[in-house]
Motif scaffolding. Structure first.
Motif, PDB file in Angstrom:
ATOM      1  N   VAL A  91       0.799  -1.236   0.000  1.00 24.74           N
ATOM      2  CA  VAL A  91       0.000   0.000   0.000  1.00 24.74           C
ATOM      3  C   VAL A  91       0.827   1.279   0.000  1.00 24.74           C
ATOM      4  N   LEU A  92       2.069   1.217   0.407  1.00 27.49           N
ATOM      5  CA  LEU A  92       2.900   2.427   0.438  1.00 27.49           C
ATOM      6  C   LEU A  92       3.777   2.499  -0.804  1.00 27.49           C
ATOM      7  N   GLN A  93       3.934   3.703  -1.309  1.00 30.06           N
ATOM      8  CA  GLN A  93       4.785   3.965  -2.463  1.00 30.06           C
ATOM      9  C   GLN A  93       6.219   4.232  -1.996  1.00 30.06           C
ATOM     10  N   PRO A  94       7.198   4.099  -2.914  1.00 28.20           N
ATOM     11  CA  PRO A  94       8.555   4.499  -2.555  1.00 28.20           C
ATOM     12  C   PRO A  94       8.565   5.951  -2.062  1.00 28.20           C
ATOM     13  N   GLY A  95       9.268   6.198  -0.995  1.00 25.36           N
ATOM     14  CA  GLY A  95       9.333   7.544  -0.421  1.00 25.36           C
ATOM     15  C   GLY A  95       8.291   7.796   0.657  1.00 25.36           C
ATOM     16  N   GLU A  96       7.299   6.916   0.791  1.00 23.54           N
ATOM     17  CA  GLU A  96       6.306   7.070   1.866  1.00 23.54           C
ATOM     18  C   GLU A  96       6.774   6.285   3.086  1.00 23.54           C
ATOM     19  N   HIS A  97       6.472   6.833   4.240  1.00 24.43           N
ATOM     20  CA  HIS A  97       6.912   6.175   5.470  1.00 24.43           C
ATOM     21  C   HIS A  97       5.777   6.092   6.475  1.00 24.43           C
ATOM     22  N   VAL A  98       5.970   5.235   7.469  1.00 27.76           N
ATOM     23  CA  VAL A  98       5.081   5.139   8.627  1.00 27.76           C
ATOM     24  C   VAL A  98       5.934   5.414   9.854  1.00 27.76           C
ATOM     25  N   ASP A  99       5.318   6.029  10.856  1.00 32.55           N
ATOM     26  CA  ASP A  99       6.022   6.403  12.084  1.00 32.55           C
ATOM     27  C   ASP A  99       5.685   5.451  13.214  1.00 32.55           C
ATOM     28  N   SER A 100       6.663   5.233  14.068  1.00 29.40           N
ATOM     29  CA  SER A 100       6.419   4.502  15.312  1.00 29.40           C
ATOM     30  C   SER A 100       5.701   5.433  16.283  1.00 29.40           C
ATOM     31  N   CYS A 101       5.330   4.893  17.413  1.00 32.88           N
ATOM     32  CA  CYS A 101       4.849   5.730  18.503  1.00 32.88           C
ATOM     33  C   CYS A 101       6.044   6.539  19.021  1.00 32.88           C
ATOM     34  N   VAL A 102       5.760   7.651  19.663  1.00 32.91           N
ATOM     35  CA  VAL A 102       6.801   8.494  20.244  1.00 32.91           C
ATOM     36  C   VAL A 102       7.317   7.814  21.514  1.00 32.91           C
ATOM     37  N   PHE A 103       8.625   7.856  21.712  1.00 31.74           N
ATOM     38  CA  PHE A 103       9.239   7.304  22.925  1.00 31.74           C
ATOM     39  C   PHE A 103      10.271   8.290  23.457  1.00 31.74           C
ATOM     40  N   ASP A 104      10.619   8.138  24.735  1.00 26.97           N
ATOM     41  CA  ASP A 104      11.558   9.034  25.392  1.00 26.97           C
ATOM     42  C   ASP A 104      12.942   8.403  25.436  1.00 26.97           C
ATOM     43  N   ALA A 105      13.948   9.217  25.121  1.00 21.16           N
ATOM     44  CA  ALA A 105      15.344   8.804  25.266  1.00 21.16           C
ATOM     45  C   ALA A 105      16.153  10.038  25.625  1.00 21.16           C
ATOM     46  N   GLY A 106      16.833   9.985  26.748  1.00 21.75           N
ATOM     47  CA  GLY A 106      17.682  11.086  27.174  1.00 21.75           C
ATOM     48  C   GLY A 106      16.931  12.372  27.453  1.00 21.75           C
TER      49      GLY A 106
END
Length: 185
Positions: free
Chosen positions: A40-55
């Motif tokens: 379903v996604l074309q080249p150049g399209e992305h999906v994001d993870s959930c936001v997480f904390d680091a540092g």
């Protein structure tokens, strides 16, 4: 009264500190339904993870299942670390957060494969850094890491938080004739 006038005849001592605290956070992104996502996604399209904390900062992973728009990377899966929001103390004076992302596939037992190190990079809000060519799709599809149309990527994020502190001036009386120092704060 100015600092110079207040310090007349006394030693002025000020102090500051730079406190550096390294931290490492691991975040695992599980992709369930890999073949559907590729379809379903074309080249150049992305999906994001959930936001997480680091540092003390908020991050997310960006997954490009069909690679970037660049012809040479369309057969690869791309993965990037993005700074979603900087915390109260950026690592650099120019507002950047210094971080080092390392990405690895994770097997069904939860053990990460050897990682790919993206190196230390200065992140601004919304900026991302990683690999357009993390792994070839064909290689992933033949590997032990893709099972039941699922796979997982672990991102280890090293963040060094630098805090600068400054103490107020301390005036120390010095009686030259007695040759001793006493604190008059």
């Amino acid at each position: 009264m100015s600092l110079a006038a207040a310090a007349a005849g006394r030693i002025v001592r000020t102090a500051s500190a730079i406190v550096s605290r390294p931290s490492t956070t691991s975040h695992v992104l599980r992709v369930d339904g890999y073949s559907h996502l590729v379809g379903v996604l074309q080249p150049g399209e992305h999906v994001d993870s959930c936001v997480f904390d680091a540092g003390g900062h908020s991050w997310r992973l960006q997954l490009y299942p069909n690679g970037s728009n660049d012809q040479t990377n369309r057969s690869h899966i791309g993965v990037f670390l993005q700074l979603a929001a900087a915390g109260g103390h950026p690592s650099d004076g120019d507002g950047r957060v210094r971080a080092r992302p390392r990405f690895s596939l994770v097997d069904v037992a939860g053990k990460p494969a050897p990682s790919r190190d993206a190196g230390v990079h200065g992140f601004y809000h919304g900026h991302y850094w990683g690999f357009k060519d993390f792994i070839a799709r064909e290689e992933l599809e033949r590997s032990e890491y893709l099972r039941d149309d699922c796979f997982a990527i672990q991102c280890d994020v090293d963040v060094t938080t630098v805090r600068k502190c400054h103490d107020h001036p301390v005036f120390i009386s010095q009686n030259i004739s007695e040759n001793h120092v006493s604190d008059t704060t």
